[in-house]
Design an enzyme around this catalytic site. Structure first.
Site, mmCIF file in Angstrom:
data_model
loop_
_atom_site.group_PDB
_atom_site.id
_atom_site.type_symbol
_atom_site.label_atom_id
_atom_site.label_comp_id
_atom_site.label_asym_id
_atom_site.label_seq_id
_atom_site.Cartn_x
_atom_site.Cartn_y
_atom_site.Cartn_z
ATOM 1 N N ILE A 129 0.875 -1.178 0.000
ATOM 2 C CA ILE A 129 0.000 0.000 0.000
ATOM 3 C C ILE A 129 0.907 1.221 0.000
ATOM 4 C CG2 ILE A 129 -0.275 -0.251 2.518
ATOM 5 C CD1 ILE A 129 -3.107 1.212 0.645
ATOM 6 N N ALA A 130 0.724 2.076 -0.995
ATOM 7 C CA ALA A 130 1.629 3.221 -1.165
ATOM 8 C C ALA A 130 0.881 4.522 -0.967
ATOM 9 C CB ALA A 130 2.278 3.159 -2.545
ATOM 10 N N MET A 131 0.885 4.958 0.293
ATOM 11 C CA MET A 131 0.267 6.241 0.626
ATOM 12 C C MET A 131 1.352 7.291 0.885
ATOM 13 S SD MET A 131 -2.714 5.323 3.331
ATOM 14 C CE MET A 131 -2.444 3.799 4.145
ATOM 15 N N THR A 132 2.291 6.943 1.766
ATOM 16 C CA THR A 132 3.253 7.930 2.265
ATOM 17 C C THR A 132 4.213 8.406 1.172
ATOM 18 O OG1 THR A 132 3.152 6.827 4.407
ATOM 19 C CG2 THR A 132 5.002 8.328 4.064
ATOM 20 N N ILE A 163 7.622 2.236 1.906
ATOM 21 C CA ILE A 163 6.551 1.305 1.533
ATOM 22 C C ILE A 163 6.941 -0.140 1.878
ATOM 23 C CG2 ILE A 163 5.021 0.512 -0.316
ATOM 24 C CD1 ILE A 163 4.783 3.550 0.629
ATOM 25 N N GLU A 248 -6.701 -1.640 10.012
ATOM 26 C CA GLU A 248 -5.240 -1.495 9.939
ATOM 27 C C GLU A 248 -4.673 -1.201 11.326
ATOM 28 O OE1 GLU A 248 -4.037 1.464 7.111
ATOM 29 O OE2 GLU A 248 -2.010 1.582 7.917
ATOM 30 N N GLY A 369 1.205 3.445 10.451
ATOM 31 C CA GLY A 369 -0.240 3.229 10.643
ATOM 32 C C GLY A 369 -0.893 4.396 11.370
ATOM 33 N N GLY A 370 -0.203 5.540 11.438
ATOM 34 C CA GLY A 370 -0.695 6.699 12.178
ATOM 35 C C GLY A 370 0.060 6.811 13.487
ATOM 36 N N GLU A 373 0.623 10.586 18.159
ATOM 37 C CA GLU A 373 0.046 11.943 18.232
ATOM 38 C C GLU A 373 -1.220 12.033 17.378
ATOM 39 O OE1 GLU A 373 3.355 11.291 17.511
ATOM 40 O OE2 GLU A 373 3.935 11.621 19.590
HETATM 41 C C1 LIG Z 1 9.135 0.741 8.588
HETATM 42 C C2 LIG Z 1 8.046 1.588 8.014
HETATM 43 C C3 LIG Z 1 7.056 0.999 7.252
HETATM 44 C C4 LIG Z 1 6.047 1.783 6.680
HETATM 45 N N1 LIG Z 1 5.133 1.197 5.833
HETATM 46 C C5 LIG Z 1 4.311 1.999 5.112
HETATM 47 C C6 LIG Z 1 3.512 1.458 4.050
HETATM 48 O O1 LIG Z 1 3.506 0.242 3.788
HETATM 49 N N2 LIG Z 1 2.732 2.300 3.333
HETATM 50 C C7 LIG Z 1 2.685 3.636 3.587
HETATM 51 O O2 LIG Z 1 1.978 4.339 2.883
HETATM 52 N N3 LIG Z 1 3.423 4.184 4.576
HETATM 53 C C8 LIG Z 1 4.235 3.400 5.329
HETATM 54 N N4 LIG Z 1 5.019 3.948 6.324
HETATM 55 C C9 LIG Z 1 4.935 5.369 6.580
HETATM 56 C C10 LIG Z 1 4.302 5.732 7.916
HETATM 57 O O3 LIG Z 1 2.931 5.419 7.917
HETATM 58 C C11 LIG Z 1 4.583 7.226 8.162
HETATM 59 O O4 LIG Z 1 5.964 7.356 8.391
HETATM 60 C C12 LIG Z 1 3.779 7.786 9.319
HETATM 61 O O5 LIG Z 1 2.404 7.841 9.011
HETATM 62 C C13 LIG Z 1 4.245 9.187 9.736
HETATM 63 O O6 LIG Z 1 4.363 10.028 8.629
HETATM 64 P P1 LIG Z 1 5.698 10.880 8.393
HETATM 65 O O7 LIG Z 1 6.837 9.937 8.460
HETATM 66 O O8 LIG Z 1 5.535 11.692 7.168
HETATM 67 O O9 LIG Z 1 5.805 11.830 9.650
HETATM 68 P P2 LIG Z 1 5.160 13.288 9.804
HETATM 69 O O10 LIG Z 1 3.734 13.237 9.397
HETATM 70 O O11 LIG Z 1 6.020 14.276 9.126
HETATM 71 O O12 LIG Z 1 5.245 13.493 11.364
HETATM 72 C C14 LIG Z 1 6.396 14.006 12.043
HETATM 73 C C15 LIG Z 1 6.032 14.224 13.506
HETATM 74 O O13 LIG Z 1 4.988 15.211 13.571
HETATM 75 C C16 LIG Z 1 3.934 14.725 14.336
HETATM 76 N N5 LIG Z 1 2.660 15.287 13.850
HETATM 77 C C17 LIG Z 1 2.199 15.336 12.585
HETATM 78 N N6 LIG Z 1 0.981 15.892 12.552
HETATM 79 C C18 LIG Z 1 0.664 16.186 13.842
HETATM 80 C C19 LIG Z 1 -0.496 16.766 14.464
HETATM 81 N N7 LIG Z 1 -1.589 17.115 13.757
HETATM 82 N N8 LIG Z 1 -0.477 16.926 15.802
HETATM 83 C C20 LIG Z 1 0.614 16.559 16.534
HETATM 84 N N9 LIG Z 1 1.730 15.985 15.987
HETATM 85 C C21 LIG Z 1 1.731 15.807 14.667
HETATM 86 C C22 LIG Z 1 3.959 13.229 14.144
HETATM 87 O O14 LIG Z 1 3.254 12.543 15.157
HETATM 88 C C23 LIG Z 1 5.460 12.979 14.181
HETATM 89 O O15 LIG Z 1 5.883 12.891 15.507
HETATM 90 C C24 LIG Z 1 6.004 3.185 6.938
HETATM 91 C C25 LIG Z 1 6.988 3.753 7.740
HETATM 92 C C26 LIG Z 1 8.008 2.999 8.247
HETATM 93 C C27 LIG Z 1 9.089 3.681 9.021
#
Ligand SMILES: Cc1cc2nc3c(=O)[nH]c(=O)nc-3n(C[C@H](O)[C@H](O)[C@H](O)COP(=O)(O)OP(=O)(O)OC[C@H]3O[C@@H](n4cnc5c(N)ncnc54)[C@H](O)[C@@H]3O)c2cc1C
Length: 390
Positions: A129-132, A163, A248, A369-370, A373
């Protein structure tokens, strides 16, 4: 109260556990350290799960699945993989089982289901699943990947990162912006296949933990897809994501609880084998208090997570329930594993011990997965809305 007295599982679950345990002993444990060294789970391990009936439990039998919507079967898989310390494999399997398969099952047309479900269920095809994206994780409205209409087709361009199953995936569900002027209604879900022209993979990313789990960057350069690759309706992408988040997030909460329980079990056994100052380490009062606190926290958490699982089965698990389970269980996992590791002394720091690997693998759980925070934001928003309605 002992969790086993709560009758969460029935005899058919117990029978399933026997086959899952046998599968893990035969197909996972003997190879796991090798996969960690090569930083990749062998894809044959997914096909083995399909053959053993461990994958595709929820998929209708017509597509080769187990045909049950009882999530307790998945809970058992998570428990058995956590006991074996196979977190990287468990996480990759969860993406396939709890995210990719439900998207295709629930949003796909009959033709799409026939195309993708049998392979995903047998494990011969790997899903992602490719969201990020590099610039958008928590805030998916910041998604920059676009799908631009070209007649009856779309051209997908953009980049995704982090991903899971990225390097080995065959079937990738991609979130893309289809209308920049439509706000939250401007996103859609597409399925990109590994052989599509313009699709490429970047680096296999090096991580602190889950070292055998395949995590990658993906690139899309004008990947041409037709209507047969659109999942559900155009413009509903974000809504579809939101609707599926409870499952999820429960999946992560379950994995977190199981991993914490396994770590606690290892530590409890160890302190009654290890001697210091002429007695079992477990006979120091401070150690017993630690065990008492951890066991209590685990049992209380299990009660919530099991209740959430039964709610999911009934179709009544809300996004708020799942957010509570996810942040609580994943934060608890880190505390429990950290404290359990301490009970191992220096051995706890050695990667040859499962507790050390569990410590390393746990760190991601409060992020993907979120984040914690974001979970609290969802819960807090709900509290505020309820309070203001009064
Ligand atoms: C090993 C691994 C596997 C993953 N697998 C997948 C995958 O299969 N598919 C996919 O799509 N993604 C995947 N991800 C991505 C993951 O879901 C994201 O890294 C995660 O949702 C956080 O997004 P970000 O890294 O952009 O952090 P950011 O959104 O930039 O957050 C940075 C910090 O800001 C805080 N923050 C952001 N918004 C707020 C708010 N409104 N209030 C307070 N604090 C806030 C966050 O909590 C965090 O501490 C994976 C990540 C990893 C490391």
């Amino acid at each position: 109260m002992n969790p086993s007295e709560m009758s969460f599982y029935q005899p058919d679950h117990d029978a399933f556990r026997v086959s899952v345990r046998e599968f893990v002993q035969r197909e996972i444990s003997p190879f796991y350290l090798e996969w960690e060294e090569q930083h990749l789970v062998d894809r044959t391990a997914f096909a083995a799960a399909g053959a053993a009936g461990v994958l595709g439990t929820r998929v209708e039998e017509a597509y080769g699945g187990g045909g049950t919507d009882d999530y307790r079967f998945r809970f058992i898989v998570a428990e058995e993989l956590a006991s074996a310390g196979a977190a990287s494999y468990s996480a990759g399997l969860a993406v396939q089982e709890d995210i990719v398969i439900p998207y295709v099952m629930e949003l796909g047309s009959e033709e799409q289901k026939r195309r993708w479900l049998p392979g995903l269920t047998s494990g011969n095809q790997l899903g992602a699943i490719a969201m990020t994206e590099p610039g958008a994780g928590s805030d998916l409205q910041g998604t920059r990947t676009t799908a631009v209409r070209d007649g009856d087709e779309w051209l997908i361009s953009g980049q995704k990162t982090f991903i899971t199953n990225g390097i080995q995936s065959d079937t990738i569900v991609v979130l893309a912006r289809t209308n920049p002027d439509a706000g939250s209604r401007g996103f859609s879900l597409f399925v990109v296949e590994a052989g599509d022209s313009g699709f490429s993979r970047g680096r296999k990313l090096d991580k602190i933990g889950l070292v055998a789990q395949d995590t990658a960057e993906l690139f899309f350069e004008k990947v041409r897809v037709g209507r047969d690759r659109l999942l559900g309706e155009e413009g509903n992408g974000l809504r579809y994501l939101m609707e599926r988040l409870p499952l999820e997030r429960l999946s992560i909460a379950v994995a977190a609880l199981c991993s914490a329980e396994a770590a606690y079990g290892w530590a409890r056994d160890y302190v009654f084998e290890r001697q210091a100052f002429s007695q079992d380490v477990g006979d120091f009062q401070t150690v017993r208090f630690t065990l008492a606190e951890i066991e209590t926290e685990l049992e209380v958490t299990r009660a919530y997570v099991e209740a959430a699982t039964l709610k999911l089965n009934r179709g009544s698990l809300t996004a708020v329930d799942a957010a509570k389970a996810k942040w609580w269980a994943s934060e608890l996992q880190q505390r429990v594993i950290n404290r359990s590791l301490q009970l191992f002394g220096g051995y706890g720091y050695m990667l040859e011990y499962p507790i050390a690997r569990a410590y390393r693998d746990a760190r991601i759980q409060t992020i993907y997965g979120g984040t914690t925070e974001i979970m609290k934001e969802i819960i807090g928003r709900d509290i505020a809305a309820r309070a203001k309605r009064r």
